[in-house]
Every structure is written in C-alpha cells, then in structure tokens.
Design an enzyme around this catalytic site. Structure first.
Site, PDB file in Angstrom:
ATOM      1  N   ALA A   1       0.867  -1.174   0.000  1.00  0.00           N
ATOM      2  CA  ALA A   1       0.000   0.000   0.000  1.00  0.00           C
ATOM      3  C   ALA A   1       0.909   1.229   0.000  1.00  0.00           C
ATOM      4  O   ALA A   1       2.091   1.136   0.337  1.00  0.00           O
ATOM      5  CB  ALA A   1      -0.878  -0.022   1.234  1.00  0.00           C
TER       6      ALA A   1
ATOM      7  N   GLY B   1       0.418  -5.096   0.643  1.00  0.00           N
ATOM      8  CA  GLY B   1      -0.724  -5.132  -0.262  1.00  0.00           C
ATOM      9  C   GLY B   1      -0.400  -5.831  -1.577  1.00  0.00           C
ATOM     10  O   GLY B   1      -1.287  -6.427  -2.202  1.00  0.00           O
TER      11      GLY B   1
ATOM     12  N   GLU C   1      -0.667  -9.375  -0.927  1.00  0.00           N
ATOM     13  CA  GLU C   1      -2.090  -9.699  -0.741  1.00  0.00           C
ATOM     14  C   GLU C   1      -2.814  -9.806  -2.085  1.00  0.00           C
ATOM     15  O   GLU C   1      -3.700 -10.635  -2.254  1.00  0.00           O
ATOM     16  CB  GLU C   1      -2.737  -8.641   0.162  1.00  0.00           C
ATOM     17  CG  GLU C   1      -2.228  -8.768   1.606  1.00  0.00           C
ATOM     18  CD  GLU C   1      -2.668  -7.628   2.496  1.00  0.00           C
ATOM     19  OE1 GLU C   1      -2.391  -6.463   2.140  1.00  0.00           O
ATOM     20  OE2 GLU C   1      -3.292  -7.896   3.535  1.00  0.00           O
TER      21      GLU C   1
ATOM     22  N   GLU D   1       4.053  -5.702   7.158  1.00  0.00           N
ATOM     23  CA  GLU D   1       3.267  -4.659   7.834  1.00  0.00           C
ATOM     24  C   GLU D   1       3.649  -4.461   9.298  1.00  0.00           C
ATOM     25  O   GLU D   1       3.645  -3.331   9.795  1.00  0.00           O
ATOM     26  CB  GLU D   1       1.764  -4.969   7.738  1.00  0.00           C
ATOM     27  CG  GLU D   1       1.164  -4.684   6.371  1.00  0.00           C
ATOM     28  CD  GLU D   1       1.313  -5.818   5.371  1.00  0.00           C
ATOM     29  OE1 GLU D   1       2.118  -6.746   5.632  1.00  0.00           O
ATOM     30  OE2 GLU D   1       0.639  -5.794   4.331  1.00  0.00           O
TER      31      GLU D   1
HETATM   32  C1  3H9 Z   1       0.622  -2.364   3.329  1.00  0.00           C
HETATM   33  O1  3H9 Z   1       0.845  -2.804   2.243  1.00  0.00           O
HETATM   34  C2  3H9 Z   1      -0.696  -2.444   4.027  1.00  0.00           C
HETATM   35  C3  3H9 Z   1      -1.644  -3.438   3.407  1.00  0.00           C
HETATM   36  O2  3H9 Z   1      -1.544  -4.694   4.032  1.00  0.00           O
HETATM   37  C4  3H9 Z   1      -3.094  -3.045   3.625  1.00  0.00           C
HETATM   38  C5  3H9 Z   1      -3.593  -1.874   2.975  1.00  0.00           C
HETATM   39  C6  3H9 Z   1      -5.070  -1.697   3.168  1.00  0.00           C
HETATM   40  N1  3H9 Z   1       4.675   3.421  -0.169  1.00  0.00           N
HETATM   41  O3  3H9 Z   1      13.396   1.528  -0.261  1.00  0.00           O
HETATM   42  P1  3H9 Z   1      13.738   2.242  -1.507  1.00  0.00           P
HETATM   43  C7  3H9 Z   1       9.406   4.649  -1.751  1.00  0.00           C
HETATM   44  S1  3H9 Z   1       1.839  -1.587   4.190  1.00  0.00           S
HETATM   45  C8  3H9 Z   1       5.162   4.610  -0.538  1.00  0.00           C
HETATM   46  O4  3H9 Z   1      14.761   3.298  -1.458  1.00  0.00           O
HETATM   47  P2  3H9 Z   1      14.737  -0.227  -2.614  1.00  0.00           P
HETATM   48  C9  3H9 Z   1      10.555   4.957  -0.818  1.00  0.00           C
HETATM   49  O5  3H9 Z   1      10.156   5.876   0.181  1.00  0.00           O
HETATM   50  C10 3H9 Z   1       3.196  -1.504   3.070  1.00  0.00           C
HETATM   51  N2  3H9 Z   1       6.453   4.790  -0.909  1.00  0.00           N
HETATM   52  O6  3H9 Z   1      14.109   1.227  -2.691  1.00  0.00           O
HETATM   53  C11 3H9 Z   1      11.562   5.536  -1.789  1.00  0.00           C
HETATM   54  O7  3H9 Z   1      11.164   6.857  -2.069  1.00  0.00           O
HETATM   55  P3  3H9 Z   1      12.233   8.007  -2.286  1.00  0.00           P
HETATM   56  C12 3H9 Z   1       3.925  -2.778   3.017  1.00  0.00           C
HETATM   57  C13 3H9 Z   1       7.242   3.719  -0.900  1.00  0.00           C
HETATM   58  O8  3H9 Z   1      14.851  -0.690  -4.011  1.00  0.00           O
HETATM   59  C14 3H9 Z   1      11.331   4.720  -3.057  1.00  0.00           C
HETATM   60  O9  3H9 Z   1      10.009   4.156  -2.921  1.00  0.00           O
HETATM   61  N3  3H9 Z   1       5.089  -2.626   2.181  1.00  0.00           N
HETATM   62  C15 3H9 Z   1       6.802   2.450  -0.511  1.00  0.00           C
HETATM   63  O10 3H9 Z   1      15.928  -0.232  -1.740  1.00  0.00           O
HETATM   64  C16 3H9 Z   1      12.326   3.609  -3.259  1.00  0.00           C
HETATM   65  O11 3H9 Z   1      12.358   2.828  -2.072  1.00  0.00           O
HETATM   66  C17 3H9 Z   1       6.284  -2.285   2.670  1.00  0.00           C
HETATM   67  O12 3H9 Z   1       6.447  -2.085   3.844  1.00  0.00           O
HETATM   68  C18 3H9 Z   1       5.446   2.317  -0.143  1.00  0.00           C
HETATM   69  N4  3H9 Z   1       4.923   1.127   0.218  1.00  0.00           N
HETATM   70  O13 3H9 Z   1      13.667  -1.125  -1.844  1.00  0.00           O
HETATM   71  C19 3H9 Z   1       7.396  -2.195   1.684  1.00  0.00           C
HETATM   72  N5  3H9 Z   1       7.821   1.573  -0.599  1.00  0.00           N
HETATM   73  O14 3H9 Z   1      12.957   7.605  -3.535  1.00  0.00           O
HETATM   74  C20 3H9 Z   1       8.232  -0.993   1.937  1.00  0.00           C
HETATM   75  C21 3H9 Z   1       8.888   2.279  -1.036  1.00  0.00           C
HETATM   76  O15 3H9 Z   1      11.427   9.225  -2.375  1.00  0.00           O
HETATM   77  N6  3H9 Z   1       9.245  -0.822   0.936  1.00  0.00           N
HETATM   78  N7  3H9 Z   1       8.530   3.566  -1.222  1.00  0.00           N
HETATM   79  O16 3H9 Z   1      13.100   7.919  -1.049  1.00  0.00           O
HETATM   80  C22 3H9 Z   1      10.410  -1.498   0.918  1.00  0.00           C
HETATM   81  O17 3H9 Z   1      10.639  -2.389   1.713  1.00  0.00           O
HETATM   82  C23 3H9 Z   1      11.427  -1.109  -0.103  1.00  0.00           C
HETATM   83  O18 3H9 Z   1      11.116   0.200  -0.510  1.00  0.00           O
HETATM   84  C24 3H9 Z   1      11.500  -2.001  -1.349  1.00  0.00           C
HETATM   85  C25 3H9 Z   1      12.439  -1.367  -2.398  1.00  0.00           C
HETATM   86  C26 3H9 Z   1      12.040  -3.368  -0.949  1.00  0.00           C
HETATM   87  C27 3H9 Z   1      10.148  -2.159  -1.984  1.00  0.00           C
END
Ligand code: 3H9
Length: 695
Positions: free
Chosen positions: A70, A109, A112, A132
């Site tokens: 999400a 998400g 999911e 999460e």
């Molecule tokens: C969820 O999903 C809830 C659901 O169950 C229910 C909903 C109803 N949103 O980390 P990076 C941005 S909770 C917004 O440097 P990498 C990040 O801030 C979510 N932005 O890259 C960065 O921005 P900036 C569950 C996001 O390649 C840019 O993307 N998901 C999100 O080293 C690049 O990110 C997570 O917790 C996001 N969800 O790693 C996953 N994710 O360039 C969280 C990233 O402006 N994300 N951004 O600084 C990660 O673990 C890593 O970002 C990922 C990529 C592995 C995906």
C-alpha cells in the site's frame, strides 16, 4: 483503460489480448497501491469479467518490482475508495483465472494481491512477504486470512509476525507460489493462465486451514510477544492468523480490517513510519545532491580482526573485489579462518549455498604488508584503536596509494582530523564506522572532517547503498553520534548502580523499555577491556569535578572482561548470564565510598533518567552540528544501538513524551551529577518555545 493518477498518468493498463489479457500496473517507484492504482485495478478486473473475448488474465507490473505494498504516504490520510480489500476480493471473485506475475518484491498489499490471484508465478530472485508489522500494522487486505490458507498456520505465523520476506524458491516450497519462472516471466504467467482456462477456479479464500492445538497456539503467541519487545502489532497479527482456522474469510477479513485501521492511527505505527522514511532520508544529505561519487570496485582492508573480517565480508557480499592485509602470516591466517567460519555457518544454516560461499571466498584476497594495496580504489583501516598506530599507518598508505584513492578509518572514537593530518591528502580521508558484526549490522557512520572532500562523502553514501546499509553522515567528535550518546547513558546507568540499583535491574528496566539488551549485558558481550582502554586514554583530560564511577575499572582489574572471560557485570555458566554476588558486593562498596545510602530504584525512574541522558546528549550533538537533522540521531540509535524502532528513536519519542518533563529530569541530573550533564541549549530553547524536533 484505468483511472488516471493525480498527475494524469494512467497507472493501470488493461491490454485486452485474447484469450489471455494483461493487466499492467505502472506506478513508479515501487508500484504502490495508491488510490489511482486501486481504482484502475478494480475497473480492469470488471472489464475482464465482462469482456467475453477474455478468458484469463495476468496481473504484472512495469519496472523492477511487483507491487511493494500500500502507499505508505497515504496512511496519514482518510482512506479513500475503493479500499484495497474490496479490490482484492474482486480479483479473487473474478469469473476467469487470474495469475500474478511476480518480479522484484511482492510486499504487503502487493503480496495480498498475489494471494488472491488464482495462481502465482515468480522470478527466482523475487521475494514475497507481509512486512506490515515493521510499520506497526497488520496486513489489512486479507493477508492474515489468505496466507494461512496457502501455507498453513505455522509458516503464516512466522511470516506475518516477523515481517520476514521469503525468496521465490522458499515461497514455492511453502506453497505460496505455484511456479518459478524459467526466464520470461510474463510468457510463463500467460502459459499458466492458459492452462487454467476451463478448469475450476482455485480461490484461496475457499480453502480450509488446519487449526493448531490450543496449547501449541498459546506457546507460539507467548514466544511472539516476547520477541516483539513491546511492539504491539505482532501479537495482534498472530491473533488474526490463528482465527483464519475458525472464521469464514469475510469474517476474518472484517476483524483484520478493524485491527488494521486501529493500528494505522496508533503512536507505534506513526513511529515506525517515521523510522521507514528516516532510513531513506539519511541518504539525502543537503548539499550533496549533484556531487558525483568516485568509482569504487577494489577495496583494501587493513587488519583481519573481528572488525576487518566483518567489513571484508560485507564488501564481498556486495560484489566488490576485496583484499585484506595483515602484519604477519599468522594474523592473516586467523583472519582467513574467521571469514571462512562466517560463510560456513551461513551455508550450514541454509542462508547461502556452498557455491555462493565459494564465490565470495574467492572475492577476498589476503596478503602480508600494505604494499599489495596499491591498486585499490578504497582502503579501510581496522587496526588497533590507537591514534599513533593509525597515524603511522595512514602515513605509510599515503606513500603507496595512487591519487584519488579514498583512505577510510573504522575508528569508533578517535579524532579523524588528526589521522588525516598524517597524510598529504586530508581531503581523501573519511571515517567509515561500521558496527560489529560488520556484515550484519546495518548502520555505518560516515564521519567527515573539515577537510573531507564532498565527493568522498558522496562515495561513502553510494557505497552504503551498494552494501545495503544505512549511512548517517556526521562530523568529528569523541565517539561520533552513537558511541558519544552510549557513553552518556552508560554513565547514567552506573550512577544508578551507586544509588541503589543492581546491573540486572537496570538491564531489565531497559529491556522492558524495548532495547534488545541492557547496557551491562551489552558491555559484557562487547568486552569491558575496550572501554577500559578508552577511559585510561581520557583520564588525563577528564574534568576532576566529573562524577566518575569506578566499578567497571575494578571489574577489569579483576580480569572480568565480560563473556569472553566468563565473567564481567554478570557471571556466565554454560553461556547463561547470572547475577554475581561478587559484582553486587563491588556495587555496594562503591555506594559506600561515595557515602550514598542505597535505595530501591523503580524501572520507571531508570527509564526516564536514561531517556533524559540520551535526549540531552543528542541535543548537544545537534547544537554542535555534528549532524544536521534530528532524524540522523534517531536512525543511529535505532540501527546501531537497539533503540526500539516502535518508539521512532529518542528525538521522535521526545516530541511525544514532551520536552518539559525531559528537561526537568535533565536539570535534576545536572544538579546531582555535575559537569557534563548541563542541559543542551537546543533542549532548553525548544522546551521554552514549544518547538518540536519534528515540527
Ligand atoms: C501495506 O501494504 C498495508 C496493506 O496490508 C493493507 C492496505 C489496506 N509506499 O526503499 P527504496 C518509496 S503496508 C510509498 O529506497 P529499494 C521509498 O520511500 C506496506 N512509498 O528502494 C523511496 O522513495 P524516495 C507494506 C514507498 O529498491 C522509493 O520508494 N510494504 C513504498 O531499496 C524507493 O524505495 C512495505 O512495507 C510504499 N509502500 O527497496 C514495503 N515503498 O525515492 C516498503 C517504497 O522518495 N518498501 N517507497 O526515497 C520497501 O521495503 C522497499 O522500498 C523495497 C524497495 C524493498 C520495496
């Protein structure tokens, strides 16, 4: 087709090929399910349902990754329709087979969405997970209910409550995905979709979960609660996962949604979201945006001790060409054995294959003497913590390294300007302070002197990214950010001993606060001798009015250096830490020498004094521009020192606790403890004006 994002770009496209159509999500950088993506997906699925030419559909993503979750940035806002659970339910309910094509990461998400598809194909390098809990949440779109339906309660409890992602091969073994792609992900997904045409739909929500017996479930939840160290989400996630065995999907999802929304507005989730963005923000240092880093591929490491070998492993793991040097064959052999041992253990635990180990071992060369480092782009020194030794080494390195090579020191306390001054190129000298074990710990302090060139700092940041570590740039002071704060709170912990607490009581109070280990247990693990040497070094310049507790010195004089000698602040028998009456006696004697009557000290008082010590020193660090932003301190404390991430780091938390009570505590300490404990200017002024660290 699809719903346009606010920028007018269509983040979801339906390509209505027949018989298998393709839904492509294209929402850079990580294909998060923003409102526009949710609306686009729902519209696309409806179109698939209604279009008679389409018999099956593949959901795939543009860019490097499947949906990574999400959109975390939307969490502070009122949820907007369509909600993700409804979109995902529509995918599962689709009358035609839906196959997820997964590359990169399918997280939260995104995972999911994949769980609700009727089948999943993933690239071998992809990973899937429900992280999460790391954001203080539970999965909110069916993850707690559908994952156990695919992989069973045991595995689902493990994955949901830890937030741990699994790589595709493990996901296949668990039953989380159906197939690994043999190369062309989309083609493989289309082929699978084609196979599923005309077959009964495999809806995850229709599956039955085998329940866990009550005793096993309660043992498991107790274990999860203990591991969570005060974080509330894992426990709630476990409860929801266990319910999947008793409730129909929709009832389980209703409870899950309720918990998700409750946690979304919790303090813990706000703190963990702060931590998430702060970890990324540290990479963006004001003034460095347009500075090009130097190219680094060949890395030299001087010193094959615990630190040097850990650093070598970190670089080898990230694909660098590494060479370690030592002063003798014997020391080199010991280092080589240490490196090999780490990799052997990783093979034994299944973390890497023996082929990967062999490749990494090959990436590390060994030599006696520094002359073999002359082709390196970066040399990191990890030798004995002694200024003269390091200065002499840097002088010698300066003589053999070509211009442009970066000279880094891993010192934890010493004045890097003095080390740099021993060379003819102080602009190329920087501190790269790794934390032990260096191949595991995420934090690196990048310490710049007044002379360090901007592109050298930029190189440090770029290297950290390649090493998948979290860098914090700071300036020189004794102990930099982390160890400087640590010394202060250790000191306060020792005052507590003199006043009436015992080491295990202080440790228990701080472990209850959420630290993985209290300061005395940590110091036993790290070895008391290291700090003893530092205290001896600082003794001649110590303010004689400073309140100094000498219990640690006495332990060291008795040869009690911690775990490695079987005794320190505790006694260790069979590796288990035990309260030692000899230490209690030493502590009581110290109170007597100081003329203090020992009193019972509550866990509350211990926590609040330690917190005040941390916040005050952190403020001094900001006042002195050792770092520029409060988030730099928070990241150091969370990633190097175990400050609970669900508190968001000491300064994020200070805003929540209120600066007035913290300042009152600091003033009381200053009155009691004397020099060194004066309130930081930034704390006084913020408390007076009501300003926050994070406005
Ligand atoms: C969820 O999903 C809830 C659901 O169950 C229910 C909903 C109803 N949103 O980390 P990076 C941005 S909770 C917004 O440097 P990498 C990040 O801030 C979510 N932005 O890259 C960065 O921005 P900036 C569950 C996001 O390649 C840019 O993307 N998901 C999100 O080293 C690049 O990110 C997570 O917790 C996001 N969800 O790693 C996953 N994710 O360039 C969280 C990233 O402006 N994300 N951004 O600084 C990660 O673990 C890593 O970002 C990922 C990529 C592995 C995906």
């Amino acid at each position: 087709m699809g719903a346009a994002s606010p920028e007018g770009i269509d983040p979801v496209r339906l390509i209505p090929t027949s018989p298998v159509a393709l839904i492509e999500i294209d929402n850079p950088p990580v294909n998060a399910t923003s409102q526009a993506v949710r609306a686009g997906l729902l519209a696309a699925i409806r179109e698939v349902d209604n279009n008679p030419r389409i018999e099956a559909v593949v959901i795939a993503c543009a860019g490097k990754t499947f949906v990574a979750g999400a959109d975390i940035r939307e969490f502070g806002q009122v949820p907007r329709e369509p909600h993700l659970p409804d979109v995902i339910n529509a995918i599962e309910a689709c009358s035609k087979p839906v196959v997820a094509a997964i590359q990169g990461t399918a997280l939260g998400g995104g995972c999911e969405i994949a769980l609700a598809c009727h089948a999943r194909v993933a690239e071998a390098g992809a990973s899937l997970g429900l992280p999460e809990v790391k954001l203080g949440l539970v999965p909110g779109a069916g993850g707690t209910q559908r994952l156990p339906r695919l992989v069973g309660l045991d595995a689902a409890l493990d994955l949901v409550t830890s937030g741990r992602p699994v790589k595709a091969p493990e996901a296949l073994r668990l039953g989380l995905i159906d197939r690994l792609s043999s190369g062309d992900l989309r083609q493989d997904a289309i082929a699978l979709a084609q196979e599923l045409i005309g077959q009964p739909l495999r809806r995850t929500g229709d599956r039955i979960v085998t329940p866990m017996d009550a005793e096993a479930a309660s043992a498991k939840t107790a274990e999860i609660r203990k591991k969570a160290r005060g974080a509330e989400a894992p426990d709630k996630a476990a409860e929801l996962v266990l319910q999947a065995a008793n409730l129909p999907l929709q009832d389980g999802m209703a409870r899950e949604r309720e918990t998700f929304l409750e946690l979304r507005s919790s303090e813990q989730s706000a703190a963990l979201r702060h931590a998430f963005f702060a970890e990324r923000e540290v990479m963006r240092l004001p003034g460095l945006d347009s500075v090009e880093p130097r190219s680094v591929q060949k890395v030299g490491i001087v010193g094959a001790g615990t630190m040097g070998s850990g650093i070598a492993i970190a670089f080898a793991d990230a694909g660098f060409d590494v060479r370690i040097v030592e002063t003798s064959e014997q020391a080199l052999g010991a280092g080589q054995a240490r490196v090999r041992d780490v990799y052997d253990k990783q093979v034994a635990s299944g973390r890497i294959t023996s082929a990967v180990r062999d490749e990494r071992l090959k990436a590390i060369g060994y030599a006696v003497g520094i002359s073999s480092l002359s082709d390196r782009d970066l040399v990191i020194e990890a030798v004995f913590e002694d200024l003269d030794v390091k200065r002499a080494l840097f002088r010698d390195l300066d003589a053999i390294l070509p211009p442009g090579t970066i000279l880094a020191t891993n010192t934890s306390y010493l004045d890097i300007s003095l080390i740099a001054a021993a060379t003819s190129r102080p602009a190329d000298v920087v501190g790269l302070h790794f934390f032990s074990p260096a191949h595991v710990m995420k934090l690196i302090e990048i310490v710049r002197t007044g002379a360090t060139a901007a592109d050298v700092v930029a190189t440090g940041l770029a290297l950290a990214k390649r090493l998948r570590k979290i860098p914090v740039v700071c300036r020189v002071c004794d102990g930099f950010v982390g160890n400087r704060i640590l010394s202060r709170y250790r000191q306060q912990a020792e005052y507590l001993l003199e006043e009436g607490a015992l080491p295990h009581e202080v440790d228990a109070a701080l472990e209850a606060f959420g630290f993985p280990m209290g300061p005395f247990a940590v110091s036993d693990l790290a070895g008391l001798d290291i700090n003893w040497a530092r205290r001896k070094r600082l003794a001649p310049t110590r303010d004689p009015r400073e309140r100094y507790v000498d219990i640690a010195d006495r332990l060291c004089e008795a040869g009690r250096f911690g775990r490695k000698t079987g005794a320190g602040w505790y006694r260790y028998e069979g590796g288990k830490r035990e309260v030692d009456s000899a230490v209690t006696a030493l502590v009581e004697e110290a109170s007597q020498r100081r003329g203090l009557t020992r009193r019972a000290i509550s866990a509350d008082e211990i926590q609040s004094r330690i917190r005040a010590a941390i916040v005050n020193e952190a403020c001094k660090i900001l006042d002195e521009h050792i770092v520029e932003r409060p988030l730099d301190v928070d990241v150091v404390m969370m990633h190097g020192y175990g400050y609970p991430a669900w508190r968001g780091g000491p300064l994020f938390e200070a805003d929540r606790v209120g600066l007035q009570p913290i300042l009152a505590q600091v003033r009381e300490r200053a009155a009691q403890d004397g020099p060194g404990w004066e309130p930081a200017e930034g704390l006084v002024s913020r408390a007076a004006s009501g300003a926050k660290f994070y406005p």
